[in-house]
Design a protein around this motif. Structure first.
Motif, PDB file in Angstrom:
ATOM      1  N   THR A 340       0.814  -0.964   0.020  1.00 14.39           N
ATOM      2  CA  THR A 340       0.223  -0.181   0.427  1.00 14.39           C
ATOM      3  C   THR A 340       0.492   1.296  -0.361  1.00 14.39           C
ATOM      4  O   THR A 340      -0.131   2.647   0.107  1.00 14.39           O
ATOM      5  CB  THR A 340      -0.966  -0.025   1.272  1.00 14.39           C
ATOM      6  N   ASP A 341       2.191   1.340   0.310  1.00 13.04           N
ATOM      7  CA  ASP A 341       2.837   2.842   0.094  1.00 13.04           C
ATOM      8  C   ASP A 341       2.756   3.050  -0.785  1.00 13.04           C
ATOM      9  O   ASP A 341       3.581   2.619  -2.375  1.00 13.04           O
ATOM     10  CB  ASP A 341       4.721   2.200   1.080  1.00 13.04           C
ATOM     11  N   HIS A 342       3.447   4.348  -0.975  1.00 16.33           N
ATOM     12  CA  HIS A 342       3.153   4.878  -2.116  1.00 16.33           C
ATOM     13  C   HIS A 342       3.058   6.615  -1.978  1.00 16.33           C
ATOM     14  O   HIS A 342       3.174   6.815  -0.748  1.00 16.33           O
ATOM     15  CB  HIS A 342       1.922   4.876  -3.288  1.00 16.33           C
ATOM     16  N   TYR A 343       3.341   7.238  -3.490  1.00 15.07           N
ATOM     17  CA  TYR A 343       3.912   8.691  -3.494  1.00 15.07           C
ATOM     18  C   TYR A 343       2.893   9.335  -4.299  1.00 15.07           C
ATOM     19  O   TYR A 343       2.038   8.682  -5.079  1.00 15.07           O
ATOM     20  CB  TYR A 343       4.867   8.759  -3.790  1.00 15.07           C
ATOM     21  N   LEU A 344       2.189  10.851  -3.516  1.00 14.99           N
ATOM     22  CA  LEU A 344       1.388  11.037  -3.813  1.00 14.99           C
ATOM     23  C   LEU A 344       1.782  12.965  -4.347  1.00 14.99           C
ATOM     24  O   LEU A 344       2.400  13.460  -3.585  1.00 14.99           O
ATOM     25  CB  LEU A 344       0.244  11.675  -3.606  1.00 14.99           C
ATOM     26  N   VAL A 345       2.316  12.741  -5.839  1.00 19.47           N
ATOM     27  CA  VAL A 345       2.492  14.254  -6.332  1.00 19.47           C
ATOM     28  C   VAL A 345       1.786  14.854  -7.236  1.00 19.47           C
ATOM     29  O   VAL A 345       0.891  14.264  -8.269  1.00 19.47           O
ATOM     30  CB  VAL A 345       4.091  13.804  -7.721  1.00 19.47           C
ATOM     31  N   SER A 346       1.723  16.064  -6.545  1.00 22.86           N
ATOM     32  CA  SER A 346       1.266  17.355  -7.560  1.00 22.86           C
ATOM     33  C   SER A 346       1.352  18.384  -7.877  1.00 22.86           C
ATOM     34  O   SER A 346       2.622  19.044  -7.305  1.00 22.86           O
ATOM     35  CB  SER A 346       0.046  17.306  -5.956  1.00 22.86           C
ATOM     36  N   ALA A 347       1.303  19.531  -8.023  1.00 22.05           N
ATOM     37  CA  ALA A 347       2.024  21.244  -8.520  1.00 22.05           C
ATOM     38  C   ALA A 347       0.309  21.551  -8.434  1.00 22.05           C
ATOM     39  O   ALA A 347      -0.555  21.170  -9.196  1.00 22.05           O
ATOM     40  CB  ALA A 347       1.881  21.132 -10.038  1.00 22.05           C
ATOM     41  N   ASN A 348       0.626  22.745  -7.414  1.00 24.51           N
ATOM     42  CA  ASN A 348       0.014  23.437  -7.290  1.00 24.51           C
ATOM     43  C   ASN A 348      -1.388  23.405  -6.480  1.00 24.51           C
ATOM     44  O   ASN A 348      -2.570  24.240  -7.135  1.00 24.51           O
ATOM     45  CB  ASN A 348       0.136  24.923  -8.862  1.00 24.51           C
ATOM     46  N   ASP A 349      -1.632  21.652  -5.951  1.00 29.60           N
ATOM     47  CA  ASP A 349      -2.872  21.682  -5.407  1.00 29.60           C
ATOM     48  C   ASP A 349      -3.839  21.177  -5.806  1.00 29.60           C
ATOM     49  O   ASP A 349      -4.630  20.769  -6.244  1.00 29.60           O
ATOM     50  CB  ASP A 349      -3.242  22.735  -4.392  1.00 29.60           C
ATOM     51  N   GLU A 350      -2.858  20.797  -7.481  1.00 30.46           N
ATOM     52  CA  GLU A 350      -4.296  19.949  -8.656  1.00 30.46           C
ATOM     53  C   GLU A 350      -3.881  18.833  -8.184  1.00 30.46           C
ATOM     54  O   GLU A 350      -3.156  17.941  -7.565  1.00 30.46           O
ATOM     55  CB  GLU A 350      -3.106  20.459  -9.791  1.00 30.46           C
ATOM     56  N   VAL A 369       0.731  21.900 -16.319  1.00 27.90           N
ATOM     57  CA  VAL A 369       1.388  23.114 -15.851  1.00 27.90           C
ATOM     58  C   VAL A 369       1.286  24.712 -15.935  1.00 27.90           C
ATOM     59  O   VAL A 369       1.477  24.329 -17.232  1.00 27.90           O
ATOM     60  CB  VAL A 369       2.988  22.601 -14.888  1.00 27.90           C
ATOM     61  N   PRO A 370       1.079  25.423 -15.261  1.00 26.11           N
ATOM     62  CA  PRO A 370       1.008  26.934 -15.705  1.00 26.11           C
ATOM     63  C   PRO A 370       2.060  26.960 -16.258  1.00 26.11           C
ATOM     64  O   PRO A 370       3.577  26.264 -16.029  1.00 26.11           O
ATOM     65  CB  PRO A 370       0.917  27.774 -14.107  1.00 26.11           C
ATOM     66  N   VAL A 371       2.057  27.722 -17.087  1.00 25.46           N
ATOM     67  CA  VAL A 371       3.570  28.310 -17.967  1.00 25.46           C
ATOM     68  C   VAL A 371       4.001  29.516 -17.587  1.00 25.46           C
ATOM     69  O   VAL A 371       3.345  30.903 -16.788  1.00 25.46           O
ATOM     70  CB  VAL A 371       2.796  28.247 -19.671  1.00 25.46           C
ATOM     71  N   CYS A 372       5.472  29.830 -17.101  1.00 22.93           N
ATOM     72  CA  CYS A 372       6.415  30.854 -16.858  1.00 22.93           C
ATOM     73  C   CYS A 372       5.993  31.373 -15.895  1.00 22.93           C
ATOM     74  O   CYS A 372       5.415  32.591 -15.396  1.00 22.93           O
ATOM     75  CB  CYS A 372       6.215  32.111 -18.028  1.00 22.93           C
ATOM     76  N   GLU A 373       5.506  30.546 -15.275  1.00 22.61           N
ATOM     77  CA  GLU A 373       5.424  31.101 -13.653  1.00 22.61           C
ATOM     78  C   GLU A 373       5.818  30.199 -12.435  1.00 22.61           C
ATOM     79  O   GLU A 373       5.699  28.639 -12.936  1.00 22.61           O
ATOM     80  CB  GLU A 373       3.893  31.840 -12.928  1.00 22.61           C
ATOM     81  N   ASN A 374       6.328  30.389 -11.353  1.00 21.82           N
ATOM     82  CA  ASN A 374       6.549  29.058 -10.269  1.00 21.82           C
ATOM     83  C   ASN A 374       5.959  28.181  -9.720  1.00 21.82           C
ATOM     84  O   ASN A 374       4.514  28.734  -9.719  1.00 21.82           O
ATOM     85  CB  ASN A 374       7.053  30.597  -8.968  1.00 21.82           C
ATOM     86  N   VAL A 375       6.453  27.135 -10.145  1.00 23.70           N
ATOM     87  CA  VAL A 375       5.148  26.116  -9.998  1.00 23.70           C
ATOM     88  C   VAL A 375       5.279  25.663  -8.542  1.00 23.70           C
ATOM     89  O   VAL A 375       6.970  24.583  -8.442  1.00 23.70           O
ATOM     90  CB  VAL A 375       5.482  24.744 -10.959  1.00 23.70           C
ATOM     91  N   ALA A 376       4.685  25.382  -7.147  1.00 21.28           N
ATOM     92  CA  ALA A 376       4.822  24.867  -6.250  1.00 21.28           C
ATOM     93  C   ALA A 376       4.754  23.342  -6.636  1.00 21.28           C
ATOM     94  O   ALA A 376       3.529  22.665  -6.596  1.00 21.28           O
ATOM     95  CB  ALA A 376       3.897  25.102  -5.279  1.00 21.28           C
TER      96      ALA A 376
END
Length: 417
Positions: A340-350, A369-376
């Motif tokens: 059951t172990d895994h990772y959840l990966v997201s950009a900007n809380d999507e 992923v948004p263009v030309c801006e900082n992405v978390a």
């Protein structure tokens, strides 16, 4: 017999009779102005003449009557001769007044059903009658506390429904029996009952925060009458038996596990329940209220958070307009330890991408992923299907036209949940 002299013409009997009072077997009547002959006919035996009375006073008590019956009073004047040489003349002039005796009462053990906001008295078993007497309708005379509405009075074979009531409340209900087709004010026979609406559970029960050893539950108070207290159960998910660990006042709407049961192992899962308990709600047994059979219990899955699994290294690759591949290295103790172990990966809380922890080197592709801006970018470990207490956050910036990208910041942070 022949006689000489003058006889008086009969006068019309008074129709201004007043029902001064009534009981189940009596009618108390005033307003007689002249001597009259009074025929009492009962409606319970159609057309039957019950008795004939000679009335010489303004007030009369008619007794030995039948409960819940209508009575027609037929009056006749009595014209008396002026001397003993004259013959008395009785000329009948009918005036009818329909009056009723008080009906029998309602059964003391009447059947009723309750919900959280209604009480229904079942008409099929309600009326009490005598052999000749009757009850036409029954309804609510008083309701304490005075909440809600009702559909009464209703026919004796119909259900009387009190609705719009408050959940978890004890009501005192005075019912009255009635009969139709009577002139004047008819007293009614009443019977008082005690009935309770069912309690309801708390609203919006949820686990609002947790760490690796404790968790917090919150809820909204019950709608309706406040309980005497709330009982909190933290039980094993498989045994199905409530384990009451805390009792809280009715004005409390949160529970912190560390205050009551101390620290718990990492990634522990439980069945958490909140029971509103009423100590004096008709025959509702407090022990029953503390079982999962209680309709007022509210339960959710709850527990502590997992630990470990945070990436040991990270890099990303530009894939084209609005797309990036995130790469990271998992720690040794997280690789293949549990299915059951895994990772959840997201950009900007999507919406996150799920990546199983089946190897040391892992990657996930993020699109739109948004263009030309900082992405978390967030990389969250999930152990035993439980999110870890912390996650890795990466701030990157790139130009979709040139493909140039820059890692601005990478940090690890505790996730509040």
């Amino acid at each position: 017999m022949s006689y000489s002299g003058v006889t008086k013409s009969p006068t019309t009997p008074s129709s201004n009779l007043v029902l001064e009072g009534s009981s189940e077997t009596q009618l108390n009547i005033s307003g007689f102005e002249k001597p009259v002959s009074l025929d009492v006919l009962t409606g319970c035996i159609p057309g039957a003449l019950l008795k004939t009375l000679q009335v010489t006073t303004a007030y009369l008590v008619i007794d030995n009557l039948i409960p819940g019956c209508s009575y027609t009073l037929r009056l006749s004047t009595v014209c008396m001769a002026e001397s003993n040489t004259e013959e008395s003349t009785n000329v009948q002039t009918s005036i009818r007044n329909t009056l009723c005796t008080v009906p029998e009462g309602i059964e003391t053990d009447i059947s009723f059903n309750t919900t959280s906001n209604s009480i229904t008295f079942q008409g099929s078993v309600t009326p009490v009658t005598v052999v000749e007497g009757k009850v036409d309708k029954f309804g609510v005379k008083t309701l304490t506390p005075a909440d809600g509405t009702h559909n009464g009075p209703v026919a004796k074979d119909s259900d009387l429904v009190l609705s719009g009531l408050i959940p978890g409340t004890k009501y005192h209900i005075e019912l009255e029996s009635r009969i139709d087709g009577c002139s004047g004010t008819v007293s009614t026979k009443t019977q008082t009952y005690t009935a309770c609406t069912a309690p309801v559970g708390v609203a919006s029960l949820e686990q609002t925060s947790s760490d690796s050893i404790s968790f917090v539950l919150t809820w909204e108070s019950v709608q309706g009458s406040a309980p005497d207290y709330y009982a909190i159960s933290v039980s094993n998910l498989t045994d199905g038996i409530p384990n009451i660990v805390a009792t809280l006042s009715a004005n409390t709407n949160w529970f912190e596990s560390s205050d009551w049961i101390g620290p718990k192992p990492t990634a522990s899962r439980f069945n958490c329940s909140v029971f509103p308990v009423y100590l004096d709600l008709c025959d509702l047994d407090p022990d029953y209220q503390l079982s999962y059979s209680s309709p007022a219990v509210q339960s959710i899955s709850c527990g502590t958070r997992a630990e470990g699994g945070e990436p040991t290294s990270y890099h990303h690759d530009f894939l084209g307009p609005q797309a990036v591949m995130v790469n990271w290295t998992a720690p040794d103790d997280f690789v293949g330890a549990f299915d059951t172990d895994h990772y959840l990966v997201s950009a900007n809380d999507e919406e996150p991408v799920k990546e199983p922890a089946n190897s040391k080197e892992l990657s996930a592709t993020l699109t739109e992923v948004p263009v030309c801006e900082n992405v978390a970018v967030t990389i969250t470990p999930v152990r035993y299907n439980i999110q870890s207490v912390s996650a890795d956050f990466v701030i990157i910036n790139w130009d979709n036209n040139s493909g140039a990208s820059e890692l601005i910041e990478r940090y690890r942070e505790v996730i509040s949940k």
